[in-house]
Write a protein that holds these residues in place. Structure first.
Motif, mmCIF file in Angstrom:
data_model
loop_
_atom_site.group_PDB
_atom_site.id
_atom_site.type_symbol
_atom_site.label_atom_id
_atom_site.label_comp_id
_atom_site.label_asym_id
_atom_site.label_seq_id
_atom_site.Cartn_x
_atom_site.Cartn_y
_atom_site.Cartn_z
ATOM 1 N N GLN A 20 0.819 -1.208 0.000
ATOM 2 C CA GLN A 20 0.000 0.000 0.000
ATOM 3 C C GLN A 20 0.857 1.264 0.000
ATOM 4 O OE1 GLN A 20 -2.997 -0.004 -0.692
ATOM 5 N NE2 GLN A 20 -3.778 -2.024 -0.149
ATOM 6 N N LEU A 21 1.949 1.253 0.722
ATOM 7 C CA LEU A 21 2.841 2.405 0.722
ATOM 8 C C LEU A 21 3.443 2.635 -0.660
ATOM 9 C CD1 LEU A 21 4.657 1.798 4.129
ATOM 10 C CD2 LEU A 21 2.991 3.602 3.633
ATOM 11 N N THR A 22 3.778 1.549 -1.348
ATOM 12 C CA THR A 22 4.315 1.675 -2.705
ATOM 13 C C THR A 22 3.266 2.242 -3.647
ATOM 14 O OG1 THR A 22 5.782 -0.219 -2.297
ATOM 15 C CG2 THR A 22 5.440 0.420 -4.589
ATOM 16 N N LYS A 23 2.013 1.819 -3.479
ATOM 17 C CA LYS A 23 0.940 2.366 -4.317
ATOM 18 C C LYS A 23 0.762 3.860 -4.066
ATOM 19 C CE LYS A 23 -2.507 2.549 -7.190
ATOM 20 N NZ LYS A 23 -3.723 1.720 -7.123
ATOM 21 N N MET A 24 0.959 4.292 -2.828
ATOM 22 C CA MET A 24 0.888 5.722 -2.534
ATOM 23 C C MET A 24 1.950 6.486 -3.312
ATOM 24 S SD MET A 24 0.220 5.601 1.590
ATOM 25 C CE MET A 24 -0.714 4.217 2.256
ATOM 26 N N VAL A 25 3.165 5.942 -3.360
ATOM 27 C CA VAL A 25 4.233 6.561 -4.142
ATOM 28 C C VAL A 25 3.805 6.667 -5.605
ATOM 29 C CG1 VAL A 25 6.619 6.320 -4.939
ATOM 30 C CG2 VAL A 25 6.032 5.745 -2.577
ATOM 31 N N ASN A 26 3.208 5.605 -6.120
ATOM 32 C CA ASN A 26 2.735 5.573 -7.497
ATOM 33 C C ASN A 26 1.737 6.699 -7.764
ATOM 34 O OD1 ASN A 26 2.500 3.714 -10.064
ATOM 35 N ND2 ASN A 26 0.377 4.167 -9.489
ATOM 36 N N GLN A 27 0.767 6.870 -6.866
ATOM 37 C CA GLN A 27 -0.273 7.877 -7.074
ATOM 38 C C GLN A 27 0.274 9.293 -6.936
ATOM 39 O OE1 GLN A 27 -1.790 5.636 -8.492
ATOM 40 N NE2 GLN A 27 -3.886 6.075 -7.828
ATOM 41 N N ILE A 28 1.221 9.495 -6.041
ATOM 42 C CA ILE A 28 1.856 10.810 -5.905
ATOM 43 C C ILE A 28 2.568 11.182 -7.205
ATOM 44 C CG2 ILE A 28 3.669 12.100 -4.709
ATOM 45 C CD1 ILE A 28 2.959 10.335 -2.211
ATOM 46 N N CYS A 29 3.268 10.205 -7.775
ATOM 47 C CA CYS A 29 3.949 10.448 -9.055
ATOM 48 C C CYS A 29 2.957 10.797 -10.153
ATOM 49 C CB CYS A 29 4.753 9.211 -9.461
ATOM 50 S SG CYS A 29 6.220 8.878 -8.479
ATOM 51 N N ILE A 30 1.870 10.034 -10.238
ATOM 52 C CA ILE A 30 0.898 10.243 -11.305
ATOM 53 C C ILE A 30 0.258 11.619 -11.205
ATOM 54 C CG2 ILE A 30 -1.372 9.506 -12.156
ATOM 55 C CD1 ILE A 30 -0.512 6.634 -11.601
ATOM 56 N N ALA A 31 -0.067 12.056 -9.992
ATOM 57 C CA ALA A 31 -0.705 13.359 -9.825
ATOM 58 C C ALA A 31 0.123 14.466 -10.463
ATOM 59 C CB ALA A 31 -0.932 13.647 -8.340
ATOM 60 N N GLY A 32 1.406 14.488 -10.168
ATOM 61 C CA GLY A 32 2.272 15.511 -10.745
ATOM 62 C C GLY A 32 2.458 15.351 -12.239
ATOM 63 N N LEU A 33 2.572 14.096 -12.694
ATOM 64 C CA LEU A 33 2.773 13.847 -14.120
ATOM 65 C C LEU A 33 1.594 14.327 -14.960
ATOM 66 C CD1 LEU A 33 4.348 10.264 -14.088
ATOM 67 C CD2 LEU A 33 5.416 12.329 -14.992
ATOM 68 N N VAL A 34 0.377 14.014 -14.510
ATOM 69 C CA VAL A 34 -0.801 14.389 -15.296
ATOM 70 C C VAL A 34 -0.972 15.901 -15.330
ATOM 71 C CG1 VAL A 34 -3.295 14.151 -15.523
ATOM 72 C CG2 VAL A 34 -1.938 12.191 -14.828
ATOM 73 N N GLN A 35 -0.749 16.566 -14.207
ATOM 74 C CA GLN A 35 -0.858 18.022 -14.199
ATOM 75 C C GLN A 35 0.187 18.638 -15.120
ATOM 76 O OE1 GLN A 35 -3.072 20.040 -13.208
ATOM 77 N NE2 GLN A 35 -2.006 21.982 -13.539
ATOM 78 N N GLY A 36 1.423 18.137 -15.060
ATOM 79 C CA GLY A 36 2.466 18.644 -15.938
ATOM 80 C C GLY A 36 2.130 18.425 -17.404
ATOM 81 N N LEU A 37 1.586 17.271 -17.729
ATOM 82 C CA LEU A 37 1.214 16.984 -19.117
ATOM 83 C C LEU A 37 0.076 17.894 -19.567
ATOM 84 C CD1 LEU A 37 1.463 15.246 -21.658
ATOM 85 C CD2 LEU A 37 -0.055 13.565 -20.567
ATOM 86 N N ALA A 38 -0.921 18.104 -18.694
ATOM 87 C CA ALA A 38 -2.032 18.984 -19.041
ATOM 88 C C ALA A 38 -1.540 20.402 -19.324
ATOM 89 C CB ALA A 38 -3.061 18.991 -17.907
#
Length: 291
Positions: A172-190
């Protein structure tokens, strides 16, 4: 040797195809439970599986029980609730949870399982609906090495990558890292795609070039076309992402981590929800820039 009997609890957009892979590979006997019985009946007809009216009955006699539900409370209900699977699991069986939940509930259920004589692995997933349908998910696991070794060849039915990351809760902690990364990536791409459009560039052509360099990401490869087209009625819903980020923020308060970018993106997702995008794909951050 006969294949082990497996039960699958939760036939949502991820669970349904995952359970389907378990049913179609290796001749496994699969028993399914879903909160909506009609979906379980449809699955049973499609994959020659059996249905059960409760998680407890689904787990009876199973060697492995898999779950993929909504949140901590849903997980507790199907695991240790009045009709939960833990009440029927035999000694030596393993319960594998694919829900994106807190590390706290993973450790809690692991403790229950240890006292009852069976295993528990927290195993959140990444790869989206397409990854589930194509059997190409990434599975992040926490628990005991012996239990992981037993479940790994079974999980391979729908996983491209599966790894034990540490003790209970580590998945679960690793999945949290995954979601934190995705949040920034999608905003940057947008922001980048909106910038390209406003600058008079062909956004698709820009991505086709820069995806070969350091800016490349899964989000860029798989979402740029729909973002440019303003299409968001698919994929991982904004409300689910906000639930996941809430889990990240709660854990960060415990461990002292600072998540300023993730917190800002969560605010942006709140704006998307107000636009009517609660069920839009997470790439709908683009819609906020274009409103």
């Amino acid at each position: 040797m006969t294949e082990p009997t497996v039960a699958f609890i939760g036939l949502g957009v991820m669970g349904y195809p995952m359970a389907g892979h378990l049913a179609t590979r290796g001749g496994r006997k699969v028993v399914v439970y879903n909160r909506t019985p009609e979906k379980a009946a449809r699955f049973a007809a499609q994959f020659s599986a059996k249905t059960a009216p409760t998680p407890r009955l689904a787990a009876e006699g199973a060697d492995f029980v898999f779950s993929c539900v909504g949140n901590d409370d849903d997980l507790r209900q199907v695991a240790i609730g009045a009709d939960g699977a833990f009440h029927a699991l035999k000694a030596g069986a393993v319960f594998v949870d694919h829900t994106t939940a807190s590390a706290e509930v993973a450790r809690e259920l692991y403790s229950h399982a240890q006292q009852a004589g069976f295993g528990f692995i927290d195993a959140p997933i990444s790869g989206g609906q397409s990854g589930a349908e194509n059997g190409a998910l990434t599975v992040m696991c926490g628990g005991d090495a012996e239990d992981f070794a037993r479940i790994e060849p079974v999980v391979a039915a729908y996983a491209r990558a599966c790894r034990l990351m540490g003790p209970p809760g580590a998945g679960q902690l690793t999945k949290m890292v995954n979601q934190i990364c995705i949040a920034g990536l999608v905003q940057g791409l947008a922001e980048a795609l909106d910038f390209a459009t406003r600058a008079g560039l062909d956004g698709a052509a820009v991505v086709d070039l820069i995806k070969n360099g350091a800016a490349q990401s899964w989000q860029m490869e798989n979402r740029h076309k729909t973002m440019l087209a303003g299409e968001y009625d698919f994929g991982f819903a904004v409300e689910w992402m906000r639930k996941d980020l809430g889990i990240c923020f709660a854990e960060a308060r415990r461990n002292g981590a600072s998540l300023p970018v993730a917190a800002l993106v969560d605010q942006f997702y709140a704006e998307v929800e107000k636009m009517g995008g609660r069920r839009w794909d997470t790439s709908s951050l683009m819609a906020r820039l274009r409103k």
